[in-house]
Design an enzyme around this catalytic site. Structure first.
Site, PDB file in Angstrom:
ATOM      1  N   ASP A   1      16.071  13.284 -29.753  1.00 46.42           N
ATOM      2  CA  ASP A   1      15.962  12.989 -28.329  1.00 46.42           C
ATOM      3  C   ASP A   1      16.940  11.865 -28.007  1.00 46.42           C
ATOM      4  OD1 ASP A   1      14.835  10.725 -29.412  1.00 46.42           O
ATOM      5  OD2 ASP A   1      12.950  10.866 -28.307  1.00 46.42           O
TER       6      ASP A   1
ATOM      7  N   LYS B 130      14.972  20.931 -29.383  1.00 51.73           N
ATOM      8  CA  LYS B 130      14.265  19.681 -29.667  1.00 51.73           C
ATOM      9  C   LYS B 130      12.753  19.901 -29.656  1.00 51.73           C
ATOM     10  CE  LYS B 130      12.582  16.691 -27.110  1.00 51.73           C
ATOM     11  NZ  LYS B 130      12.209  15.753 -26.040  1.00 51.73           N
TER      12      LYS B 130
END
Length: 267
Positions: A184, A166
């Site tokens: 997220d 991420k």
């Protein structure tokens, strides 16, 4: 420094957290469900291509100036800010990074500052000890492997201390303008709720979004989805009455506008 964008352009001016006495239950036609149950409900199907385009177009109108809310000035400071933001709010990170970046604006200065020095400046955010260690180590790695520059590939970024998929995707998207979709908790929740890209894991949702979102919208959609998930499609209970994209959204238990009862009059 990134400009903060907190209110959707089409959102109503309305309290984000009405009092307990002012909340309205779901319509009778909808099944009665608890807030905890609502937070786990997903769309019954995937959006069609026209629905995806309409949904994202509506989000673009709601968040026309969407960008990361983390404050940064260079790819290096962005990388550090994103690493620090793991399991912490952007606001809490933004409170500590001005002093940190003033003391260590580049990898060499960060290494010189050391774990103790970094730790003293970031101790108000979660997991600060481990993050201080990673920040110093990744700075050392940047000097040793990349001449102090932040690399522009996912593989090289993920090889750095404290950098996961991420974080790498955020840096590639924001600093290098690549069409990545960082997932997220906000994006994961919104993608499943709406039918934009359903999946049981972060990896599955990322793959679904990259496959289904039109290429010309992929990069910007990340910012639209994060802000929508953070301020409208909230974890505890989505504020569907404020949503600019409620029509194409397939969430089956949409919430109504709370009814605020007038204060009781006394004689």
């Amino acid at each position: 420094m990134a400009r903060q964008t907190r209110t959707p352009a089409t959102a109503d001016a309305h309290p984000s957290k009405p009092s307990a006495t002012g909340r309205k239950t779901a319509k009778a036609a909808k099944p009665a469900t608890s807030t905890a149950a609502d937070s786990k409900v997903t769309a019954p199907r995937d959006m069609t291509r026209p629905e995806i385009v309409q949904f994202l177009t509506d989000l673009e109108r709601a968040w026309p100036d969407a960008e990361t809310e983390l404050h940064y000035s260079t790819p290096f400071t962005l990388l550090i800010a994103v690493v620090l933001s793991a399991q912490a709010t952007d606001a809490s990170v933004n409170r500590v990074t001005p002093a940190l970046f003033a003391a260590a604006p580049n990898p060499a200065a960060m290494v010189a500052l050391g774990e103790d020095g970094v730790g003293e400046l970031i101790r108000t955010i979660g997991l600060w000890r481990n993050k201080a260690k990673n920040v110093v180590e990744l700075s050392r790695q940047l000097l040793e492997r990349h001449k102090g520059e932040v690399p522009g590939t996912r593989e090289e970024l993920e090889a750095l201390a404290g950098v996961g998929r991420k974080t790498a995707n955020v840096v590639l998207n924001v600093a290098f303008h690549q069409p990545t979709v960082p997932v997220d908790t906000h994006v994961f929740r919104l993608a499943n709720r709406t039918g934009l890209g359903r999946g049981k894991t972060v990896e599955a949702v990322e793959a679904a979004l990259e496959r289904r979102i039109p290429k010309e919208m992929i990069r910007d959609s990340h910012h639209w989805m994060i802000l929508q998930g953070r301020y409208v499609c909230k974890a505890r209970k989505p504020e569907c009455w404020r949503c600019a994209a409620s029509v194409p959204c397939l969430y089956p238990v949409k919430t109504d506008r709370p009814v605020i009862k007038p204060p009781r009059q006394t004689l």
